[in-house]
Write a protein that holds these residues in place. Sequence first.
Motif, PDB file in Angstrom:
ATOM      1  N   ASP A   1      11.520  -7.423  -2.204  1.00 32.79           N
ATOM      2  CA  ASP A   1      12.176  -6.656  -1.769  1.00 32.79           C
ATOM      3  C   ASP A   1      10.577  -5.852  -1.561  1.00 32.79           C
ATOM      4  N   GLU A   2       8.982  -5.805  -1.250  1.00 31.00           N
ATOM      5  CA  GLU A   2       8.105  -5.259  -1.236  1.00 31.00           C
ATOM      6  C   GLU A   2       6.780  -6.299  -0.295  1.00 31.00           C
ATOM      7  N   THR A   3       6.321  -5.735   0.116  1.00 26.49           N
ATOM      8  CA  THR A   3       5.651  -6.187   1.764  1.00 26.49           C
ATOM      9  C   THR A   3       3.756  -5.899   0.932  1.00 26.49           C
ATOM     10  N   PHE A   4       3.278  -7.261   0.935  1.00 26.88           N
ATOM     11  CA  PHE A   4       1.620  -7.023   0.325  1.00 26.88           C
ATOM     12  C   PHE A   4       1.108  -7.716   1.305  1.00 26.88           C
ATOM     13  N   LEU A   5       0.132  -6.938   1.823  1.00 25.61           N
ATOM     14  CA  LEU A   5      -1.111  -7.422   2.859  1.00 25.61           C
ATOM     15  C   LEU A   5      -2.300  -7.637   2.409  1.00 25.61           C
ATOM     16  N   PRO A   6      -2.944  -8.300   1.713  1.00 29.55           N
ATOM     17  CA  PRO A   6      -4.149  -8.456   1.228  1.00 29.55           C
ATOM     18  C   PRO A   6      -5.637  -7.939   1.807  1.00 29.55           C
ATOM     19  N   ALA A   7      -5.937  -7.150   1.725  1.00 34.29           N
ATOM     20  CA  ALA A   7      -7.482  -6.624   2.420  1.00 34.29           C
ATOM     21  C   ALA A   7      -8.773  -6.082   1.875  1.00 34.29           C
ATOM     22  N   ASP A   8     -10.060  -6.395   2.424  1.00 35.55           N
ATOM     23  CA  ASP A   8     -11.348  -6.066   1.372  1.00 35.55           C
ATOM     24  C   ASP A   8     -11.414  -5.335   2.138  1.00 35.55           C
ATOM     25  N   LEU A   9     -11.372  -3.446   2.044  1.00 30.61           N
ATOM     26  CA  LEU A   9     -11.502  -2.138   2.846  1.00 30.61           C
ATOM     27  C   LEU A   9     -13.073  -2.577   3.650  1.00 30.61           C
ATOM     28  N   ALA A  10     -14.340  -3.366   3.176  1.00 25.07           N
ATOM     29  CA  ALA A  10     -15.189  -3.577   3.965  1.00 25.07           C
ATOM     30  C   ALA A  10     -15.902  -5.014   5.078  1.00 25.07           C
ATOM     31  N   ASP A  11     -13.963  -5.070   4.867  1.00 27.05           N
ATOM     32  CA  ASP A  11     -13.784  -6.365   5.817  1.00 27.05           C
ATOM     33  C   ASP A  11     -13.096  -5.533   6.574  1.00 27.05           C
ATOM     34  N   MET A  12     -13.922  -5.368   8.322  1.00 26.88           N
ATOM     35  CA  MET A  12     -13.636  -4.921   8.780  1.00 26.88           C
ATOM     36  C   MET A  12     -12.215  -5.211   9.773  1.00 26.88           C
ATOM     37  N   ALA A  13     -11.757  -6.477   9.979  1.00 28.64           N
ATOM     38  CA  ALA A  13     -11.576  -7.639  11.027  1.00 28.64           C
ATOM     39  C   ALA A  13     -10.323  -7.238  10.219  1.00 28.64           C
ATOM     40  N   ALA A  14      -9.750  -7.473   7.943  1.00 25.82           N
ATOM     41  CA  ALA A  14      -8.944  -7.340   7.554  1.00 25.82           C
ATOM     42  C   ALA A  14      -8.514  -6.131   7.740  1.00 25.82           C
ATOM     43  N   VAL A  15      -8.933  -5.094   8.113  1.00 20.65           N
ATOM     44  CA  VAL A  15      -8.437  -4.058   7.980  1.00 20.65           C
ATOM     45  C   VAL A  15      -8.379  -3.671   9.692  1.00 20.65           C
ATOM     46  N   GLU A  16      -8.648  -3.599   9.800  1.00 26.44           N
ATOM     47  CA  GLU A  16      -7.229  -3.594  11.373  1.00 26.44           C
ATOM     48  C   GLU A  16      -5.898  -4.456  11.141  1.00 26.44           C
ATOM     49  N   LYS A  17      -6.454  -5.582  11.077  1.00 27.78           N
ATOM     50  CA  LYS A  17      -4.844  -6.435  10.965  1.00 27.78           C
ATOM     51  C   LYS A  17      -3.908  -5.584   9.494  1.00 27.78           C
TER      52      LYS A  17
END
Length: 272
Positions: A42-58
């Motif tokens: 029941d948990e939703t996970f979105l991976p992201a490297d905080l140093a990657d702006m495009a990933a953080v925007e997502k």
Amino acid sequence: MKRVLLTGASGGVGTRLRSLLKPIYPDLILSDIKAPSDLHDDETFLPADLADMAAVEKICEGMDGIVHLGGFSVEGPWETILRANIIGCYNLFEAAHRKGVKRIVFASSNHVMGFHPRHRKIGIEAVPKPDTRYGVSKLFGEGLGALYAHKHGIGVLSIRIGNFGDKPVDERRLAIWLKPDDLVQLIRIGLEKPDLVYETVYGMSDNKRAWWDNARALELGYRPSGKAEDFAAEALEAQKKLPKDEIGDYFQGGSPFCSQEFDGDFAKLRKQ
């Protein structure tokens, strides 16, 4: 708050907060570089490297609020701190602004104030005295929070977290302990308090031996349930088994944060 993002969800504090925040914010979205090993159906996970702006925007897309725990959580080489806690923190605030996020709770640290002596009680207005590169990065995050609150209208609460856990385990933690339920209460103030602009509070429970004046948190409605003194006998007994550290035992930041790499004039600092 309908959709809330929790960064640093795979870390120690994040792992505990997942279960505590889910009943309050059912649409809680988790993020980190790597997924938690015990991710539930029941948990939703979105991976992201905080140093990657495009990933953080997502990961910020469609969020109403963010609880930002992500980053490097202890002292480390400058390159590591820079990438995770400086660039990563900037990306988080900027992406939140671009995506219309309304609130951010920033997990700051007691290490922003680490070189204040333990015998002096300080409030949020005291001059910051970071004890590490890590502490400096958290002070940078507080500054970003103030900037994005005043210039861009995001409501921000910076919480200078003491020691998060079920109980204080030594003498220092009797002063800075933060019960998990009390951190949840502070997070809710940051996400839900009407008309919040920018505030800084200390992340501690009801600690009789506290080095911090947390009056502003109380004014915002904080009513901590944890009482460190309930564990005093056990914590003081455990303290007897710990090695002495002249530098770390004098300053609020403790050991090893204050004493590691220290080559300053301790005698001069004691006179301040």
